[in-house]
Design an enzyme around this catalytic site. Structure first.
Site, PDB file in Angstrom:
ATOM      1  CE  LYS A  48      -1.889   1.608   4.008  1.00  0.00           C
ATOM      2  NZ  LYS A  48      -1.495   3.025   4.141  1.00  0.00           N
ATOM      3  CG  ASN A  49       2.469   2.637   3.535  1.00  0.00           C
ATOM      4  OD1 ASN A  49       1.284   2.894   3.356  1.00  0.00           O
ATOM      5  ND2 ASN A  49       2.995   2.465   4.737  1.00  0.00           N
TER       6      ASN A  49
HETATM    7  C1  UD1 Z   1       4.038   6.805   6.323  1.00  0.00           C
HETATM    8  C2  UD1 Z   1       3.194   5.576   6.113  1.00  0.00           C
HETATM    9  C3  UD1 Z   1       2.650   5.078   7.431  1.00  0.00           C
HETATM   10  C4  UD1 Z   1       3.786   4.852   8.423  1.00  0.00           C
HETATM   11  C5  UD1 Z   1       4.667   6.097   8.531  1.00  0.00           C
HETATM   12  C6  UD1 Z   1       5.900   5.883   9.393  1.00  0.00           C
HETATM   13  C7  UD1 Z   1       2.298   5.910   3.906  1.00  0.00           C
HETATM   14  C8  UD1 Z   1       1.092   6.132   3.057  1.00  0.00           C
HETATM   15  N1  UD1 Z   1       2.103   5.915   5.243  1.00  0.00           N
HETATM   16  O1  UD1 Z   1       3.186   7.800   6.861  1.00  0.00           O
HETATM   17  O2  UD1 Z   1       1.952   3.851   7.201  1.00  0.00           O
HETATM   18  O3  UD1 Z   1       3.237   4.577   9.693  1.00  0.00           O
HETATM   19  O4  UD1 Z   1       5.116   6.507   7.221  1.00  0.00           O
HETATM   20  O5  UD1 Z   1       6.656   4.842   8.892  1.00  0.00           O
HETATM   21  O6  UD1 Z   1       3.380   5.680   3.408  1.00  0.00           O
HETATM   22  N2  UD1 Z   1       5.714  14.521  10.939  1.00  0.00           N
HETATM   23  C9  UD1 Z   1       5.767  15.845  11.285  1.00  0.00           C
HETATM   24  N3  UD1 Z   1       5.678  16.791  10.288  1.00  0.00           N
HETATM   25  C10 UD1 Z   1       5.539  16.449   8.988  1.00  0.00           C
HETATM   26  C11 UD1 Z   1       5.498  15.077   8.641  1.00  0.00           C
HETATM   27  C12 UD1 Z   1       5.591  14.135   9.642  1.00  0.00           C
HETATM   28  O7  UD1 Z   1       5.884  16.187  12.459  1.00  0.00           O
HETATM   29  O8  UD1 Z   1       5.475  17.350   8.125  1.00  0.00           O
HETATM   30  C13 UD1 Z   1       5.781  13.486  12.004  1.00  0.00           C
HETATM   31  C14 UD1 Z   1       4.482  12.678  12.095  1.00  0.00           C
HETATM   32  O9  UD1 Z   1       3.514  13.333  12.881  1.00  0.00           O
HETATM   33  C15 UD1 Z   1       4.942  11.395  12.715  1.00  0.00           C
HETATM   34  C16 UD1 Z   1       6.338  11.233  12.123  1.00  0.00           C
HETATM   35  O10 UD1 Z   1       6.736  12.519  11.658  1.00  0.00           O
HETATM   36  O11 UD1 Z   1       5.041  11.547  14.109  1.00  0.00           O
HETATM   37  C17 UD1 Z   1       6.416  10.213  11.004  1.00  0.00           C
HETATM   38  O12 UD1 Z   1       5.583  10.613   9.965  1.00  0.00           O
HETATM   39  P1  UD1 Z   1       5.867  10.270   8.422  1.00  0.00           P
HETATM   40  O13 UD1 Z   1       7.141   9.530   8.287  1.00  0.00           O
HETATM   41  O14 UD1 Z   1       5.672  11.516   7.653  1.00  0.00           O
HETATM   42  O15 UD1 Z   1       4.669   9.271   8.121  1.00  0.00           O
HETATM   43  P2  UD1 Z   1       3.688   9.323   6.897  1.00  0.00           P
HETATM   44  O16 UD1 Z   1       4.426   9.623   5.646  1.00  0.00           O
HETATM   45  O17 UD1 Z   1       2.499  10.146   7.240  1.00  0.00           O
END
Ligand code: UD1
Length: 417
Positions: free
Chosen positions: A22-23
């Protein structure tokens, strides 16, 4: 709305082919719009999140059709640059479309993704980086409005956290930027490598994915591409956990064992025998699972946050007390209240969960609170005595193709009604 009904206690045994990730497929579908041509995506799973992505593509004016697990997307004609609220709400990860739409059309309008089941999901890292590439972004009344004034310009970017989504968004936006973009402290997840491979097949010049520095050399255009999505490591981990809690023995095929080293080591700590051979992972569970001492979620190659609920569910029937720490998302323990309804003994304080393994869970009526939390309930239901009824299955359908059919093939007594 349908529910899953499980009569627990059946030993899982057999082979299963794991579907596409999915990701990986979600950012790749966003990337197809940069191609302006026909793209053929193989190993595309049947998931409701993929359906939402197809709806986004069709809303933008693209044409999509499926031939089994192959999705053909024609993005030559794009007539819109916005994503409607309902679709943004259905799939919080749709923020990744921002970089792709702005990259292709020079403008984009999306509603803000807001919070989600895992707590607040900020996008500050995405927006800061895209602004550094020259994207003008206005946030107004819950909308994000973006405009490229001339052409995006490559830049050297440093992420304050190696966010998966932000790394992907920047890669997508930078494909057509002028000059070189370097992402320092980039996410290293296998799905980033898959996105790089797709983009390069389409004519992009991206390197370094899988390391903490990703380099994108801007190009003037992309073309159509054919690509096969990597296998879903979290789905693999789910079926490993399902076998582990039922005293089972399964072979998971078409996986990438190298993507699951941290997960395999936890199952081994719990007493399972895990063997890998080529693209197969075989798990043989012991007569009684042992506790794990301390599992902490980390960015890749650390233990994945998405596999947390799966091993917490397994630890709830293990011998001894396990400690689990969630370091990536703030609020990922909602499913634990539901596991307790099945008799699990788990205490939580902030990011820490302490799981006192019990000798027996018992079936109950529970609700999925989120995708992987829902999968944890399925695992616990398979281990429990008696009947478990799981409501809000739509969360599970976001990330698992035919979960009940696959588990039935392995010998589980599970149906959807
Ligand atoms: C992706 C995955 C998700 C997985 C996650 C971590 C997809 C569609 N989803 O989510 O299944 O659980 O990676 O491996 O690929 N954060 C910030 N600011 C930002 C972006 C992120 O503070 O601008 C924080 C988030 O709140 C979280 C952490 O960084 O605490 C990790 O988030 P991120 O790696 O961005 O996860 P996703 O890409 O949303």
């Amino acid at each position: 709305m349908s529910k899953l009904y499980i009569n627990g206690g059946k030993r899982l045994f057999g082979e299963l082919t794991v579907h596409g990730a999915k990701n990986s497929v979600l950012p790749i579908l966003a990337a197809t719009i940069l191609c302006g041509d026909e793209c053929v995506i193989h190993n595309c799973p049947y998931l409701s999140d993929v359906d939402s992505s197809i709806k986004i593509l069709e809303h933008l004016g693209c044409r999509c059709h499926r031939e089994g697990h192959t999705l053909i997307v024609d993005t030559s004609n794009i007539t819109r640059c916005d994503i409607p609220d309902e679709l943004m709400q259905e799939m919080r990860s749709s923020i990744v479309w921002l970089g792709a739409i702005a990259g292709r059309l020079g403008k984009a309008r999306l509603s803000s993704p807001g919070g989600c089941e895992l707590g607040p999901r900020p996008i500050d890292i995405h927006l800061a980086a895209l602004r550094e590439l020259g994207l003008r972004i206005d946030e107004d009344h819950g909308y994000i409005d973006c405009r490229v004034i001339k052409r995006l310009r490559g830049n050297s970017l440093h992420l304050t956290f190696p966010s998966v989504g932000a790394t992907e968004n920047i890669m997508l936006a930078a494909v057509f930027a002028q000059g070189k973009t370097v992402i320092h402290n980039a996410a290293k997840e296998p799905e980033i490598i898959d996105l790089q491979n797709f983009l390069n097949r389409a004519g992009a010049r991206v390197s370094g994915a899988g390391s903490d520095t990703v380099v994108i050399e801007g190009v003037a255009s992309l073309h159509g591409a054919e690509h096969s999505v990597i296998s879903d490591r979290i789905v693999t981990a789910t079926y490993m956990a399902a076998a582990a809690v039922t005293g089972g023995e399964v072979v998971l095929k078409k996986t990438v064992p190298g993507h699951l080293l941290s997960v395999i080591s936890v199952f081994r700590e719990m007493g399972c025998m895990v063997e890998t051979s080529g693209n197969d992972i075989k798990l043989i569970s012991p007569s009684e699972l042992c506790r794990f001492i301390n599992v902490q979620t980390l960015v890749y190659p650390g233990f994945p946050t998405d596999a947390g609920p799966l091993v917490v569910a397994a630890a709830s029937v293990a011998n001894g007390t396990s400690m689990f720490v969630e370091n990536i998302f703030e609020s990922r323990y909602k499913y634990i209240g539901e596991l307790r309804r099945l008799g699990a003994k788990i205490k939580t304080a902030n990011r820490v969960a302490v799981i006192d393994g019990v000798s027996e869970l018992s079936g109950a009526k529970v609700k999925s609170t989120d995708l992987r939390g829902g999968a944890a309930l399925v695992i616990a239901g398979l281990a429990a005595n008696g009947r478990t009824e799981i409501d809000r299955v739509s969360h599970i359908d976001r990330g698992y193709e035919d979960i009940e059919e696959n588990l039935r093939c392995l010998g589980a007594d599970i149906k959807r009604k």
